[in-house]
Write a protein that holds these residues in place. Structure first.
Motif, PDB file in Angstrom:
ATOM      1  N   PHE A 222       0.842  -1.188   0.000  1.00 38.24           N
ATOM      2  CA  PHE A 222       0.000   0.000   0.000  1.00 38.24           C
ATOM      3  C   PHE A 222       0.883   1.246   0.000  1.00 38.24           C
ATOM      4  N   SER A 223       0.482   2.245  -0.756  1.00 38.62           N
ATOM      5  CA  SER A 223       1.236   3.492  -0.779  1.00 38.62           C
ATOM      6  C   SER A 223       0.988   4.276   0.508  1.00 38.62           C
ATOM      7  N   PRO A 224       2.033   4.844   1.101  1.00 35.46           N
ATOM      8  CA  PRO A 224       1.840   5.690   2.280  1.00 35.46           C
ATOM      9  C   PRO A 224       1.222   7.035   1.931  1.00 35.46           C
ATOM     10  N   HIS A 225       1.096   7.329   0.637  1.00 36.50           N
ATOM     11  CA  HIS A 225       0.597   8.630   0.200  1.00 36.50           C
ATOM     12  C   HIS A 225      -0.880   8.612  -0.187  1.00 36.50           C
ATOM     13  N   ARG A 226      -1.500   7.413  -0.165  1.00 38.63           N
ATOM     14  CA  ARG A 226      -2.906   7.303  -0.521  1.00 38.63           C
ATOM     15  C   ARG A 226      -3.635   6.470   0.527  1.00 38.63           C
ATOM     16  N   VAL A 227      -4.891   6.819   0.759  1.00 35.60           N
ATOM     17  CA  VAL A 227      -5.702   6.060   1.706  1.00 35.60           C
ATOM     18  C   VAL A 227      -5.962   4.663   1.185  1.00 35.60           C
ATOM     19  N   TRP A 228      -6.179   4.538  -0.124  1.00 35.29           N
ATOM     20  CA  TRP A 228      -6.531   3.232  -0.710  1.00 35.29           C
ATOM     21  C   TRP A 228      -5.827   3.067  -2.044  1.00 35.29           C
TER      22      TRP A 228
END
Length: 228
Positions: A222-228
């Motif tokens: 999961f990207s730390p920059h996006r919620v989903w």
């Protein structure tokens, strides 16, 4: 002639629309860890990880990590898992909808997770080990818990939420049908904990991942920059 051109243009527009929707389904499906190459799965040329789709049901696919010979392989190792933990992935999609998937750990010693898989199936216990093969996984845990609470949660899950028919649009208050995040919500709701972060008619893996009652234990893909 004009009518034939109309049909051709309509068909061409439909193909473009499907292609765009498919691109959106695949976009940001997996984000490598910070110590890997900083690219998205559709753009990466690295041999660090390969991803392939596998059928779950007639309409639902799930992504698994594979090696260069296209054999499934674990892309991480889930450890320190506890009973009552919630597992979330965004590596599942039905047709052009990336809904993700969720499960509830009900017996960590036996490696069993309560899941609702897809159409044509009923809720059942699945192996915890398979979650190591998803390119994206989050482990979520209750912020406030005790042994009695978790025991009650597991008892409710095993007594009341097995063998329920799958339906992707099952509502939270219909106990005769369910889907992956819905069954997780229903088990917790049965002991008085509402994990739906937006209070909608249906609950999604994304809704559960944003619940204020949970904290993130670990995350893969999961990207730390996006919620989903």
């Amino acid at each position: 002639m004009k009518k034939k051109n109309y049909y051709f243009i309509s068909f061409l527009m439909l193909l473009i629309l499907v292609a765009c929707l498919n691109f959106l389904v695949e976009l940001n499906a997996y984000t490598p860890h910070a110590n890997q190459v900083d690219t998205l799965v559709m753009e990466q040329s690295s041999d660090l990880i390969n991803i392939a789709d596998y059928p779950v049901t007639l309409f639902t696919l799930e992504e698994r990590c594979v090696d260069d010979d296209h054999q499934q392989m674990a892309c991480h190792e889930l450890n320190d898992i506890q009973n009552g933990d919630i597992l979330i992935t965004k590596s599942n999609h039905t047709l052009l909808y990336r809904h993700g998937h969720a499960g509830l750990v009900v017996d960590v010693e036996a490696g069993l997770v309560l899941e609702a898989i897809g159409y044509g199936t009923k809720s059942r216990l699945e192996p915890l080990e398979k979650w190591n093969y998803y390119p994206t996984v989050k482990v979520l845990r209750l912020k406030e818990k005790n042994e009695a609470l978790i025991s009650s949660l597991i008892d409710s899950a095993l007594s009341n939420f097995l063998d329920i028919n799958y339906n992707l649009i099952a509502s939270k208050y219909n106990l005769k049908m369910t889907h992956c995040s819905d069954i997780v919500w229903k088990v917790f709701n049965s002991i008085g904990i509402d994990l739906d972060s937006n209070g909608g008619w249906i609950v999604t893996p994304k809704d559960i991942s944003q619940s204020p009652y949970l904290y993130e234990v670990k995350s893969f893909g999961f990207s730390p920059h996006r919620v989903w």
